[in-house]
Design a protein around this motif. Structure first.
Motif, PDB file in Angstrom:
ATOM      1  N   PHE A  43      29.761  34.032  46.873  1.00  0.00           N
ATOM      2  CA  PHE A  43      30.326  32.767  47.356  1.00  0.00           C
ATOM      3  C   PHE A  43      29.366  31.607  47.090  1.00  0.00           C
ATOM      4  CE2 PHE A  43      33.093  35.061  50.705  1.00  0.00           C
ATOM      5  CZ  PHE A  43      34.166  35.122  49.833  1.00  0.00           C
ATOM      6  N   ALA A  44      28.092  31.814  47.372  1.00  0.00           N
ATOM      7  CA  ALA A  44      27.096  30.761  47.154  1.00  0.00           C
ATOM      8  C   ALA A  44      26.983  30.410  45.671  1.00  0.00           C
ATOM      9  CB  ALA A  44      25.738  31.196  47.707  1.00  0.00           C
ATOM     10  N   ILE A  45      27.044  31.415  44.813  1.00  0.00           N
ATOM     11  CA  ILE A  45      26.986  31.190  43.365  1.00  0.00           C
ATOM     12  C   ILE A  45      28.219  30.415  42.899  1.00  0.00           C
ATOM     13  CG2 ILE A  45      27.199  32.411  41.147  1.00  0.00           C
ATOM     14  CD1 ILE A  45      25.202  34.508  42.389  1.00  0.00           C
ATOM     15  N   GLU A  46      29.385  30.820  43.392  1.00  0.00           N
ATOM     16  CA  GLU A  46      30.619  30.109  43.017  1.00  0.00           C
ATOM     17  C   GLU A  46      30.543  28.643  43.404  1.00  0.00           C
ATOM     18  OE1 GLU A  46      34.128  33.443  43.018  1.00  0.00           O
ATOM     19  OE2 GLU A  46      33.608  32.570  44.964  1.00  0.00           O
ATOM     20  N   GLU A  47      30.045  28.384  44.597  1.00  0.00           N
ATOM     21  CA  GLU A  47      29.938  27.004  45.065  1.00  0.00           C
ATOM     22  C   GLU A  47      28.902  26.212  44.270  1.00  0.00           C
ATOM     23  OE1 GLU A  47      28.533  24.861  49.131  1.00  0.00           O
ATOM     24  OE2 GLU A  47      29.968  26.505  49.350  1.00  0.00           O
ATOM     25  N   ALA A  48      27.761  26.815  44.019  1.00  0.00           N
ATOM     26  CA  ALA A  48      26.676  26.120  43.320  1.00  0.00           C
ATOM     27  C   ALA A  48      27.042  25.772  41.876  1.00  0.00           C
ATOM     28  CB  ALA A  48      25.402  26.966  43.339  1.00  0.00           C
ATOM     29  N   PHE A  49      27.796  26.660  41.221  1.00  0.00           N
ATOM     30  CA  PHE A  49      28.096  26.470  39.807  1.00  0.00           C
ATOM     31  C   PHE A  49      29.531  26.039  39.538  1.00  0.00           C
ATOM     32  CE2 PHE A  49      24.456  29.376  39.860  1.00  0.00           C
ATOM     33  CZ  PHE A  49      23.601  28.699  39.007  1.00  0.00           C
ATOM     34  N   ASP A  50      30.323  25.875  40.600  1.00  0.00           N
ATOM     35  CA  ASP A  50      31.724  25.475  40.477  1.00  0.00           C
ATOM     36  C   ASP A  50      32.469  26.410  39.517  1.00  0.00           C
ATOM     37  OD1 ASP A  50      33.972  23.958  41.084  1.00  0.00           O
ATOM     38  OD2 ASP A  50      33.652  22.602  39.390  1.00  0.00           O
ATOM     39  N   ILE A  51      32.355  27.712  39.795  1.00  0.00           N
ATOM     40  CA  ILE A  51      33.015  28.737  38.995  1.00  0.00           C
ATOM     41  C   ILE A  51      33.711  29.717  39.926  1.00  0.00           C
ATOM     42  CG2 ILE A  51      31.427  28.631  37.015  1.00  0.00           C
ATOM     43  CD1 ILE A  51      29.964  31.084  38.196  1.00  0.00           C
ATOM     44  N   THR A  52      34.578  30.546  39.343  1.00  0.00           N
ATOM     45  CA  THR A  52      35.182  31.649  40.069  1.00  0.00           C
ATOM     46  C   THR A  52      34.654  32.925  39.452  1.00  0.00           C
ATOM     47  OG1 THR A  52      37.166  30.369  40.524  1.00  0.00           O
ATOM     48  CG2 THR A  52      37.356  32.759  40.713  1.00  0.00           C
ATOM     49  N   VAL A  53      33.964  33.709  40.247  1.00  0.00           N
ATOM     50  CA  VAL A  53      33.365  34.958  39.771  1.00  0.00           C
ATOM     51  C   VAL A  53      34.400  36.070  39.893  1.00  0.00           C
ATOM     52  CG1 VAL A  53      31.555  36.658  40.202  1.00  0.00           C
ATOM     53  CG2 VAL A  53      31.041  34.216  40.397  1.00  0.00           C
ATOM     54  N   PRO A  54      34.694  36.751  38.768  1.00  0.00           N
ATOM     55  CA  PRO A  54      35.675  37.846  38.819  1.00  0.00           C
ATOM     56  C   PRO A  54      35.050  39.099  39.428  1.00  0.00           C
ATOM     57  CG  PRO A  54      34.809  37.631  36.603  1.00  0.00           C
ATOM     58  CD  PRO A  54      34.193  36.529  37.429  1.00  0.00           C
ATOM     59  N   PHE A  55      34.943  39.104  40.742  1.00  0.00           N
ATOM     60  CA  PHE A  55      34.280  40.188  41.456  1.00  0.00           C
ATOM     61  C   PHE A  55      35.179  40.668  42.571  1.00  0.00           C
ATOM     62  CE2 PHE A  55      31.555  41.638  44.954  1.00  0.00           C
ATOM     63  CZ  PHE A  55      30.867  42.657  44.314  1.00  0.00           C
ATOM     64  N   ASN A  56      35.400  41.966  42.634  1.00  0.00           N
ATOM     65  CA  ASN A  56      36.218  42.562  43.676  1.00  0.00           C
ATOM     66  C   ASN A  56      35.294  43.275  44.656  1.00  0.00           C
ATOM     67  OD1 ASN A  56      37.872  44.130  45.277  1.00  0.00           O
ATOM     68  ND2 ASN A  56      39.209  44.772  43.610  1.00  0.00           N
ATOM     69  N   ALA A  57      35.115  42.699  45.823  1.00  0.00           N
ATOM     70  CA  ALA A  57      34.198  43.265  46.816  1.00  0.00           C
ATOM     71  C   ALA A  57      34.648  44.648  47.285  1.00  0.00           C
ATOM     72  CB  ALA A  57      34.078  42.323  48.005  1.00  0.00           C
ATOM     73  N   ASN A  58      35.954  44.917  47.227  1.00  0.00           N
ATOM     74  CA  ASN A  58      36.457  46.222  47.647  1.00  0.00           C
ATOM     75  C   ASN A  58      36.177  47.308  46.618  1.00  0.00           C
ATOM     76  OD1 ASN A  58      37.515  45.245  50.080  1.00  0.00           O
ATOM     77  ND2 ASN A  58      39.341  44.517  49.022  1.00  0.00           N
ATOM     78  N   ASN A  59      35.999  46.896  45.362  1.00  0.00           N
ATOM     79  CA  ASN A  59      35.712  47.853  44.300  1.00  0.00           C
ATOM     80  C   ASN A  59      34.768  47.201  43.292  1.00  0.00           C
ATOM     81  OD1 ASN A  59      35.686  50.043  42.670  1.00  0.00           O
ATOM     82  ND2 ASN A  59      37.858  49.973  42.116  1.00  0.00           N
ATOM     83  N   PRO A  60      33.487  47.042  43.655  1.00  0.00           N
ATOM     84  CA  PRO A  60      32.547  46.296  42.819  1.00  0.00           C
ATOM     85  C   PRO A  60      32.325  46.881  41.426  1.00  0.00           C
ATOM     86  CG  PRO A  60      31.474  47.106  44.822  1.00  0.00           C
ATOM     87  CD  PRO A  60      32.900  47.520  44.876  1.00  0.00           C
TER      88      PRO A  60
END
Length: 85
Positions: A43-60
């Motif tokens: 979340f912090a990375i997404e906010e800092a770089f204004d990107i959406t990280v394709p990451f599924n926390a339920n299945n990393p």
């Protein structure tokens, strides 16, 4: 501040460490970041770089975004930023 320095700062903050204690070869696990910390870091990375990280926390492991090391996270962010350009 470049992408690498920003990522290291974000991860260090999540791990309650100094940035100089975080290296590109570090894994989030070796830094003591648990699964909740990984999500907060993303979340912090997404906010800092204004990107959406394709990451599924339920299945990393089923993700296009490699979080096995700090270096792989940096590389993934650089790729996402390049795709935005």
């Amino acid at each position: 501040m470049n992408i690498s320095d920003q990522v290291i700062a974000i991860i260090a903050e999540q791990a309650l460490l100094e940035p100089e204690d975080v290296t590109p070869d570090s894994t989030l696990e070796s830094l003591g970041i648990d699964s909740m910390g990984v999500v907060e870091s993303i979340f912090a990375i997404e906010e800092a770089f204004d990107i959406t990280v394709p990451f599924n926390a339920n299945n990393p492991t089923d993700s296009d975004f490699d979080i096995t090391s700090v270096a792989s996270i940096i590389k993934g962010i650089e790729r996402l930023k390049a795709e935005q350009a």
